[in-house]
Write an enzyme that holds these catalytic residues in place. Structure first.
Site, mmCIF file in Angstrom:
data_model
loop_
_atom_site.group_PDB
_atom_site.id
_atom_site.type_symbol
_atom_site.label_atom_id
_atom_site.label_comp_id
_atom_site.label_asym_id
_atom_site.label_seq_id
_atom_site.Cartn_x
_atom_site.Cartn_y
_atom_site.Cartn_z
ATOM 1 N N ASP A 1 43.707 -18.702 8.422
ATOM 2 C CA ASP A 1 43.137 -19.785 9.229
ATOM 3 C C ASP A 1 43.184 -19.467 10.712
ATOM 4 O O ASP A 1 42.784 -20.264 11.541
ATOM 5 C CB ASP A 1 43.913 -21.094 8.985
ATOM 6 C CG ASP A 1 43.718 -21.574 7.559
ATOM 7 O OD1 ASP A 1 42.630 -21.352 7.016
ATOM 8 O OD2 ASP A 1 44.667 -22.157 6.997
ATOM 9 N N HIS A 2 43.708 -18.312 11.053
ATOM 10 C CA HIS A 2 43.950 -18.009 12.467
ATOM 11 C C HIS A 2 43.575 -16.552 12.721
ATOM 12 O O HIS A 2 44.475 -15.708 12.793
ATOM 13 C CB HIS A 2 45.427 -18.272 12.800
ATOM 14 C CG HIS A 2 45.735 -18.300 14.250
ATOM 15 N ND1 HIS A 2 46.121 -17.201 14.958
ATOM 16 C CD2 HIS A 2 45.699 -19.317 15.139
ATOM 17 C CE1 HIS A 2 46.335 -17.519 16.228
ATOM 18 N NE2 HIS A 2 46.087 -18.793 16.360
#
Lengths: 128, 183
Positions: free
Chosen positions: B33-34
């Protein structure tokens, strides 16, 4: 040779800029640490540690911020400092001006006694 | 459970210094997610700086707790500074080096560095990744009027296991069954 008030103030200003993340021009002698510069309780410990380093002094726990008085039911009743508590505070922090606090005596107002000037006077007293 | 953001403790010098390692891997969901791919960019997984701060806090927190044989409940109270100069990607290893600047009954001031190691190129020098300063509070001594559980919920058995697995002694007082938290 003893440091002048201006020299102490300059170093205290550096300490507060680092500890509180404020701008230099916000750190005036009359600025209140909590109300004006946003200091929270942990910041007082940070300030104490930084003052020790900046001035090469040793500050005992409670010497600057006398938490033990404010947490002692002998000295505080119904959220207000008693006569005995006021006497103890004057004894413990003679460098602080308690005149304005005397009127309200509310523990929640106590942090207002800590201005930049209070810190400068505290350091000057420590330096002798 | 709680997140343990260090894998191994390399050095633990009482009251002075702690060095710990964290391997960064794509098995960690957070990296997906990053940052995920977009229409204009492929996926760019990097370790979030906030979690690098957490890893440093765990390293420094163990150092501060160990200084008093884990008798105090040591809580991260303030991040004075956290300056990052490089990213950390999957396959890298983080090395946290924390030192105590000042310790007293109320808490501690710590500072240190985070470096990035590349196990794929072990001959390369460590890359400086961050400089961090943080303060810890001994909460039983600073929050009078508030009740905290008697057991030390900060230094759980997971942290004690990490110390043991890293080859360090755990104080006998800290070898205990899991606390009963009630229904």
């Amino acid at each position: 040779m003893a440091m002048s008030q201006d020299e102490v103030f300059a170093k205290v200003k550096d300490v507060l800029v680092d500890a509180l993340g404020v701008d230099e021009d916000e750190v005036t002698l009359s600025a209140k640490l909590s109300a004006d510069l946003g200091a929270e309780s942990i910041d007082y410990l940070d300030i104490v540690f930084r003052l020790e380093k900046a001035f090469n002094i040793k500050i005992q726990q409670g010497e600057l911020m006398p938490e033990s008085v404010l947490n002692d039911p002998k000295y505080v009743q119904d959220g207000k400092v008693t006569d005995a508590g006021m006497a103890e505070l004057k004894n413990r922090i003679p460098f602080a001006d308690l005149t304005a606090f005397e009127a309200s005596r509310k523990v929640t107002d106590f942090s207002n006694i800590f201005t930049v000037d209070t810190i400068v006077k505290f350091v000057q007293k420590k330096l002798g | 459970m709680r997140w343990i953001w260090i894998d191994r403790i390399l050095e633990l010098e009482k009251g002075r210094r702690c060095v710990a390692l964290k391997n960064v891997t794509l098995a960690e969901d957070v990296l997906h997610d990053h940052f995920p791919a977009t229409a204009h960019r492929p996926a760019t997984p990097v370790m979030p700086n906030t979690l690098i701060i957490e890893g440093f806090a765990q390293t420094a927190g163990i150092l501060v707790g160990h200084a008093n044989d884990f008798k105090e409940k040591v809580i991260l109270a303030k991040i004075g500074k956290a300056v990052f100069t490089a990213p950390c990607r999957p396959g890298h290893t983080l090395r946290f080096t924390a030192g105590i600047e000042r310790l007293d009954a109320s808490g501690a001031s710590t500072s240190g560095i985070v470096e990035r190691l590349d196990p794929g190129q072990p001959a390369l020098p460590a890359v400086p990744l961050a400089k961090i300063e943080m303060m810890f509070s001994h909460i039983d001594r600073n929050m009078s009027g508030l009740d905290f559980p008697d057991f030390n919920f900060v230094f759980t058995s997971q942290f004690m296991d990490l110390l043991k697995q890293s080859g360090f002694a755990v104080p006998a007082s800290e070898v205990r069954p899991a606390p009963n938290l009630g229904p």
